[in-house]
Structure formats: C-alpha cells, structure tokens
Design an enzyme around this catalytic site. Structure first.
Site, short mmCIF file in Angstrom:
data_model
loop_
_atom_site.label_atom_id
_atom_site.label_comp_id
_atom_site.label_asym_id
_atom_site.label_seq_id
_atom_site.Cartn_x
_atom_site.Cartn_y
_atom_site.Cartn_z
N LYS A 203 64.50 40.68 -1.03
CA LYS A 203 65.40 39.85 -0.27
C LYS A 203 65.12 40.07 1.22
O LYS A 203 65.54 41.06 1.81
CB LYS A 203 66.87 40.21 -0.54
CG LYS A 203 67.85 39.15 0.03
CD LYS A 203 69.20 39.72 0.37
CE LYS A 203 69.27 40.24 1.78
NZ LYS A 203 69.09 39.20 2.84
N GLU A 276 65.15 53.52 5.29
CA GLU A 276 64.89 53.76 6.70
C GLU A 276 66.00 53.09 7.48
O GLU A 276 66.18 51.86 7.41
CB GLU A 276 63.54 53.22 7.15
CG GLU A 276 63.23 53.67 8.58
CD GLU A 276 62.13 52.91 9.26
OE1 GLU A 276 62.44 52.09 10.15
OE2 GLU A 276 60.97 53.13 8.89
N CYS A 310 63.49 50.10 15.20
CA CYS A 310 64.20 51.33 14.80
C CYS A 310 63.63 52.56 15.49
O CYS A 310 64.36 53.53 15.72
CB CYS A 310 64.13 51.52 13.29
SG CYS A 310 64.97 50.23 12.35
N GLU A 408 73.84 52.99 18.51
CA GLU A 408 72.54 52.33 18.58
C GLU A 408 72.73 50.94 19.19
O GLU A 408 73.47 50.11 18.66
CB GLU A 408 71.91 52.22 17.20
CG GLU A 408 70.50 51.64 17.22
CD GLU A 408 69.88 51.55 15.84
OE1 GLU A 408 68.64 51.61 15.74
OE2 GLU A 408 70.63 51.42 14.84
#
Length: 539
Positions: A203, A276, A310, A408
């Site tokens: 997906k 991750e 990331c 973040e």
C-alpha cells in the site's frame, strides 16, 4: 525572464532557480490519462480516489480505491503466485533484480518526472532515489544467493550430529510505504523480499502511488510474475490495517505513532515486523572541523527533499568556540540555496508535499519566533515559487518549551545549539526519544568515529550528512529507540523476510543411552564430553 526569476526577493529570501514555476513541462505533460490508465490497470478498486501535485496544488489523477475485501483478494492472488515464485531458483529470482537495475537507469527520466510531480522535490534529490534503488538492486541481485544459501553448523555431538540452517520465504509480505521517497521506500524495500522468494502486497501513499506503480511495471518487464507484486490504494486507516491483517510479515515506514499501531496489530497475530519511524537527528560540528565542508554538508543534511527525509538533520550541535564562524558560512550557503519546482536540474530545494506539512512547518517556526527564538534566515512561505514552498530556515535560541525543540518537523527547519566539550555534545545528541541517524564533522576521523560510536542512532556519518551510511547497502540501516525496529540493507535486510529452519541429522548413535550404558553411565559420559568440548574451544 531569467533575470526576474533569479533575483533575490526582499528580506534576503532565497533566489528562484531558472525555469521555475510556470515554465517548461508541467505535471499534465508527465501524468496523462493514458499513463494513469496503464499503470493502474491491475489495481483493484471499488471506488475512486484522487491524487494531487505539490508543484501546482491541482488534482493530478483519479486512482482506484481498494476496499478491505479487495485487499484480502489481492493477498489470495499473491499467495497463489508466491508458491511458484518460491520454487524458482534463487539465482533466477536475483537475475530479475539485475535486469530491473538496468531498466531503472536506462529509463530514469520517466521516474524522475513522476517523483518530482508527486513529491515536489528537486530533480537532484529525486535522483538520490534512483541511485540507492540501483545500488540495492545490484547488491541483492549479486548477493542474495549467498545470503540465503544453506549454512552448516556444528551439531550437538560433533561428527555424529549434522546441523543445517535453511532459509524459507515468509510468504506474502505486507508493505506500507510513505510518500516522501516513493521509489526507494517502495521498491527499495521490496527487492530483498522478492529475492528471498516472497510475494508482496503493497500500500503506497495515495499521493505518490504512480511512482510505485511505475516501479512495478519495470519489475514485470524485468521478469517478475505480475501476481507476485500486488498494489492496493486507499485511505491509510482503512487499507493499512487490512494489509497487516492478512500479511505473513509487515514492512512499514512512516511515523512513530502509526508504527506503534502497526506493531501492536502484528504482535497480536504473532507475525514479525520491521519499522522505520521518525527521527530528530543531530549533526555535530567539532572544534577541529573543516568549517567550509561542514557548512556545505549541513545544507545537504538539513534541506535535501525540503527536509522531508527521516534521516535528515533537525538539530545542529556546534562547538561554542567555532559556532559564530560556522554559522556565518552555513547561513550564507542556506540563503544562496535556489528554490525551484521545474522538471529539470538546477534548483537547490523544492516544495513541501502538501498543506499539512506546510502547516506543521509554519506552526513550529512561528511558535519558536513568538517565544523568543531568532530566525537567522528563512522563516517564510514562498507561494511565488510554489503553493507549498517554504524557505530553508535556521533557528537560534530554541528552548525546550518550543515544539520545534523535540517534535519532528519533517521540513526545511534546523535549530542551532552550542556545546563546550565532547561529553556535552554526546549527551545532548542522545537526549531525544529518537535514534535514527547522526552526523559528526571533524578533521580527525578517528576522533569522529570514536564519538560516532557513543551516539544512540542506527547510522552515523562522519564528515557526511546521511548518504554515506545509507548508500553502504551491504551494511544494516535502521533506527534505535522510538525510531523503529529491524534493519534494511545487507544480510539483515533480506533474512528478515525469511524463516530460519534447522535440519539436524543424527548418525550412528542416538541422543540417549546406547552401547549398553545405563542412565547414570550416559550422564557421566556426556559430562566428560562437555568438558572436553570446552577444553577444545568448540563453539
């Protein structure tokens, strides 16, 4: 016209790259209805969902929307195809990856256009995806047979016991891929799964699904049976759980919050998962660093793909003795970074992906400024370049009560902090719930490596931003702490998609009393044997 595009806007804003918004080819030239129909012909859909482009903010394509029931059917098709694929010799499976490598490089202009149109990043940053996908395809194409070959181990009783470790594919891997690196974080993670004999039901994010579909088309062209890779499209909270529900193993890249939910769902089914997740990565500039190289590296570390990476840097830790000199160089380079949205090389930074990312970046910067932080450069939305473009921004004087300090941002924003010795630098770098990537800059590479080993992050780059570690595809890559579980790349990156099986063959004597020995005599015999094996340092 070129002069007007290149001139610096008021308040020391970033210049605009030549060939900016509104010139040359546009999204409609790249994503035509015919291309969309071709790429989505195998995607199951009970309805239609739309994707847009950050380059203009307009709707880009109508895509099939997969229902949970159709996800289940996709897994059934994948399982049927996987059995034959698993029976294919591993060298033939690996050869598909090598042919895919050549196709990606030969037809890279097509996928570079798609990546740019779907993400808004610059062409050079899009090319990073092509680079690492080619590296991974080459690596697993050549190394998969060795990673997966039967391994012989010393048995329980040397000579008498023969133990062999076999590797079997998990079955059907459920993969949930993010929007920010739509080529690398889709096919890049699927390549070792295919080499190991698995099928994949993926997906991708709806906004970047066309890039993943292009990769699937190239894999089929390279020889992958079509049924082995199924792609489903739809809303994450609807389609994502359905993927996890039917998978034999889950590969997920995304936020830590969603990753926890994926992990809980996988654990409830007793299946494995690699995750991750987020990062609040630090770059350390030591007092002996080459400040010009460190400043140039920090631009790459902080502003590649507009900070939507990331492993990009959001915290800049600088030795106080060189902070002013370093910041002068870093600010100048950041101000000179040219913004652009053209489908061509030349721009230094592109667009955020959409309204939500723009809102987060704006909130973090505005709140920090309101609470007393200093904006050394940037801090502005640039709709003159693109609807979601935000200037690369450097903040000084950031304190813990500011959201940008610990949350973040996932945008082109970095905060500067000063330290006075190595221990303080390491302590501050580790003072976060995350642990994905770090960067250390020093002329003394031994010193840099020594400090790197003290940092609690899955990868550390010495005198580079992130590409050195990530591009070393023979070595594992992944996160510590809240940045995830498991690793991609290298042996761990392919063996995680397999089940280890030990086959032990016992010869001549059984694992029990024999040759007339009673229980006591057998126990005494084993005790002597165990002592002898230790004396001989048998492992």
């Amino acid at each position: 016209m070129t002069e007007s595009l290149e001139r610096t806007p008021p308040a020391d804003g970033n210049p605009v790259a030549p060939g900016g918004a509104g010139s040359g080819r546009g999204p409609r030239d790249v994503v035509t209805p015919e291309i969309v129909a071709r790429l989505t012909k195998d995607v199951p859909g009970a309805g239609r969902t739309g994707s847009g482009t950050p380059l203009t903010g307009e709707k880009l394509a109508d895509l099939p929307e997969t229902s949970p029931e159709q996800v289940e059917e996709a897994f059934a098709r994948a399982r049927a195809a996987q059995r034959e694929w698993a029976a294919t010799p591993v060298k033939r499976r690996a050869a598909v990856l090598l042919r895919f490598h050549d196709l990606v490089l030969a037809r890279q202009s097509e996928v570079l256009d798609l990546i740019q149109v779907e993400t808004g990043k610059t062409r050079l940053h899009a090319h990073e995806e092509v680079q690492v996908v080619a590296m991974a395809a080459r690596h697993f194409g050549y190394r998969a047979p060795a990673y997966l070959r039967p391994r012989h181990h010393t048995g329980a009783i040397p000579v008498l016991t023969k133990a062999v470790e076999l590797r079997h594919p998990k079955g059907v891997v459920g993969q949930i891929a993010p929007w920010n690196y739509p080529l690398e974080l889709s096919i890049g993670d699927a390549l070792p799964a295919f080499a190991a004999g698995n099928a994949v039901v993926m997906k991708p994010d709806t906004e970047t699904a066309l890039t993943a579909l292009w990769a699937r088309e190239r894999m089929i062209e390279a020889g992958l049976p079509a049924g082995v890779w199924q792609i489903v499209i739809g809303d994450g909270p609807v389609v994502g759980p359905a993927v996890v529900e039917h998978a034999d193993y889950v590969s997920f890249t995304g936020s830590t919050r969603t990753g926890r939910d994926v992990a809980q769902r996988a654990a409830a089914r007793l299946i494995g998962a690699s995750l991750e997740l987020g990062g609040k990565n630090a770059l350390l500039v030591l007092r002996d660093a080459d400040l010009d190289k460190a400043a140039e590296g920090a631009v790459r570390a902080c502003f590649a793909s507009a900070g939507q990476l990331c492993i990009s840097v959001e915290r800049l830790l600088v030795d106080a003795s060189v902070a002013d000199a370093f910041l002068e160089k870093f600010v100048a380079r950041t101000r000179a970074l040219r913004l652009g949205t053209a489908l061509a090389y030349g721009a230094g930074m592109g667009s955020l992906v959409g309204e939500r990312q723009l809102a987060t970046v704006t909130r973090h910067v505005d709140q920090a400024r309101d609470l007393g932080a200093t904006v050394l450069t940037g801090g502005r939305h640039r709709p003159d370049v693109g609807p979601y473009v935000y200037e690369p921004t450097i903040l000084d004087g950031v304190r813990p009560e500011m959201a940008v300090c610990e949350e973040e941002t996932f945008g082109p924003v970095v905060s500067v902090y000063r330290f006075h010795d190595e221990d303080e630098a390491v302590e501050r770098a580790n003072a976060t719930a995350y642990g994905l990537n770090s960067s250390v800059w020093s002329r003394d590479t031994r010193r840099g490596a020594r400090i790197a080993a003290r940092l609690r992050s899955g990868t550390v780059n010495v005198n580079e931003a992130y590409a050195a570690a990530y591009g070393s595809v023979r070595a594992p890559m992944g996160g510590m702490k809240d940045s995830g579980l498991g690793r991609r790349h290298g042996a761990e990156g392919i063996r995680k998609y397999t089940e280890a099986q030990t086959v032990a063959v016992q010869r001549l004597l059984p694992m029990g009393p024999a040759l007339g020995m009673d229980d006591e005599a057998y126990a005494a015999f084993l005790t002597r044997s165990l002592r002898l094996m230790k004396a001989l340092r048998m492992r």
